[in-house]
Scaffold this active site. Structure first.
Site, PDB file in Angstrom:
ATOM      1  N   GLY A 181       0.799  -1.230   0.000  1.00  0.00           N
ATOM      2  CA  GLY A 181       0.000   0.000   0.000  1.00  0.00           C
ATOM      3  C   GLY A 181       0.826   1.272   0.000  1.00  0.00           C
ATOM      4  NE  ARG A 238     -14.870  20.404   2.550  1.00  0.00           N
ATOM      5  CZ  ARG A 238     -15.629  19.478   1.967  1.00  0.00           C
ATOM      6  NH1 ARG A 238     -16.923  19.679   1.832  1.00  0.00           N
ATOM      7  NH2 ARG A 238     -15.094  18.378   1.498  1.00  0.00           N
ATOM      8  CD  GLN A 239     -11.021  17.358   8.511  1.00  0.00           C
ATOM      9  OE1 GLN A 239     -10.485  17.006   9.553  1.00  0.00           O
ATOM     10  NE2 GLN A 239     -11.175  16.559   7.475  1.00  0.00           N
ATOM     11  CE  LYS A 292     -23.755  24.448   4.169  1.00  0.00           C
ATOM     12  NZ  LYS A 292     -22.687  24.035   3.250  1.00  0.00           N
ATOM     13  N   GLY A 312     -24.746  18.179  -1.884  1.00  0.00           N
ATOM     14  CA  GLY A 312     -25.817  18.424  -0.911  1.00  0.00           C
ATOM     15  C   GLY A 312     -26.112  19.908  -0.691  1.00  0.00           C
TER      16      GLY A 312
END
Ligand code: R5P
Length: 312
Positions: A37, A95-96, A191, A224
């Site tokens: 991996g 976004r974090q 929102k 969304g």
């Protein structure tokens, strides 16, 4: 010091276009996956003594693309590049940028730590989710924008009845940039995010009844946010169909199916990351390669990239 564009795997196509604008040929950097991996990276060309610009959006799969970028930066430095700039048109994890609950990390800060540890001196990006990206990453970050390019592509559709709509409070600044570019006013959807793929709306601030909406956002992930905003606009009596412009079209999960269910006339996204083949019917991809090429050449020639007005 020669300018060298290095095309990493997620930035391959964009790097070629940027290099075309600069009249050069990119050096490819490849990645392979080992049986356990791990990723292995190799730069297939000469970067020694060069001013290297590594093009790699942190598109899905973000973790692999981030690790590939880190390994390529290390490879470029060990191969003798004199200066390494990461061209990261889309920055994942942005976004974090704060802890919203106990036990959470500030992920984007750690991305900055990793980039610096790898040897990145500066970065170029496009419409980052947070305007504070430079201080959060702790790097010199040149922020470019796709807004004039996307707004320009929509100009013929925009009339005096059009209103630019921010699908949430976070998109207001961006909506104001579109509104300024197109000479229109702004409305805002209220929102709240319930979870990673669920949002709720509570009305619209601004006049939208009977008017055509141009919904704008920095990114479309699951779709969304846009679906909720389109439903709020319909309830408020906005004219249909809608136009949408977003810089980064991640289009993950069932975004395509969701967006195909909306009354869309045009859905414009920039080519900041590779767009999935299965994308909404209304999608048009607009290239920002010339914007990135201009930023690269200015840095290479030791000229300022900011202010953003330079691109308008
Ligand atoms: C949120 O603050 C962002 O600006 C986007 O509105 C959001 O991340 C888009 O995600 P999705 O398409 O999953 O709603």
């Amino acid at each position: 010091m020669d300018l060298v564009i290095v095309a990493c795997t997620a930035g391959r196509q964009l790097a070629r276009q940027v290099a075309d604008h600069l009249g050069t040929t990119p050096v490819d950097s490849g990645a392979q996956r080992f049986p356990d991996g791990e990723l292995g990276v190799a730069i297939d060309g000469e970067v020694r003594g060069g001013d290297a610009y590594l093009v790699q959006p942190l598109a899905p799969p973000a973790n692999d693309n981030l690790v590939e970028l880190l390994l390529t930066v290390d490879a470029a430095r060990r191969a003798g590049a004199r200066r390494v700039t990461a061209v990261v048109p889309y920055i994942a994890y942005a976004r974090q940028d704060r802890r919203t609950a106990a036990g959470e990390p500030v992920s984007i800060r750690l991305v900055g730590d990793l980039l610096r540890a790898a040897g990145v001196e500066r970065a170029i990006t496009v419409d980052p989710h947070t305007p504070d990206i430079e201080s959060i990453l702790g790097l010199t970050v040149e922020i470019t924008t796709a807004v004039p390019t996307l707004a320009g592509a929509l100009r013929d559709e925009v009339d005096e009845e059009t209103v630019v709509v921010a699908p949430d409070l976070g998109a207001v600044e961006l909506a104001e940039e579109y509104a300024e570019a197109l000479g229109r006013s702004v409305a805002i959807v209220r929102k709240t995010r319930v979870s990673g793929d669920e949002v709720e709306t509570a009305g619209i601030v601004g006049e939208v009844a009977g008017r055509r909406a141009l919904l704008v956002d920095d990114m479309i992930s699951t779709g969304g946010t846009l679906v909720a905003a389109a439903e709020a606009l319909e309830r408020a009596g906005a004219a249909q169909p809608l136009d949408v412009a977003a810089t980064h079209g991640l289009l993950v999960a069932d975004a395509t199916e969701q967006l195909d269910g909306l009354p869309l006339r045009r859905l414009l996204i920039a080519d900041t990351l590779p767009t999935p083949d299965d994308r909404p019917e209304a999608t048009e991809v607009v290239s920002i390669a010339s914007v990135l090429a201009e930023a690269v050449v200015r840095l290479h020639e030791e000229r300022p990239v900011a202010p953003l007005e330079a691109y308008r």
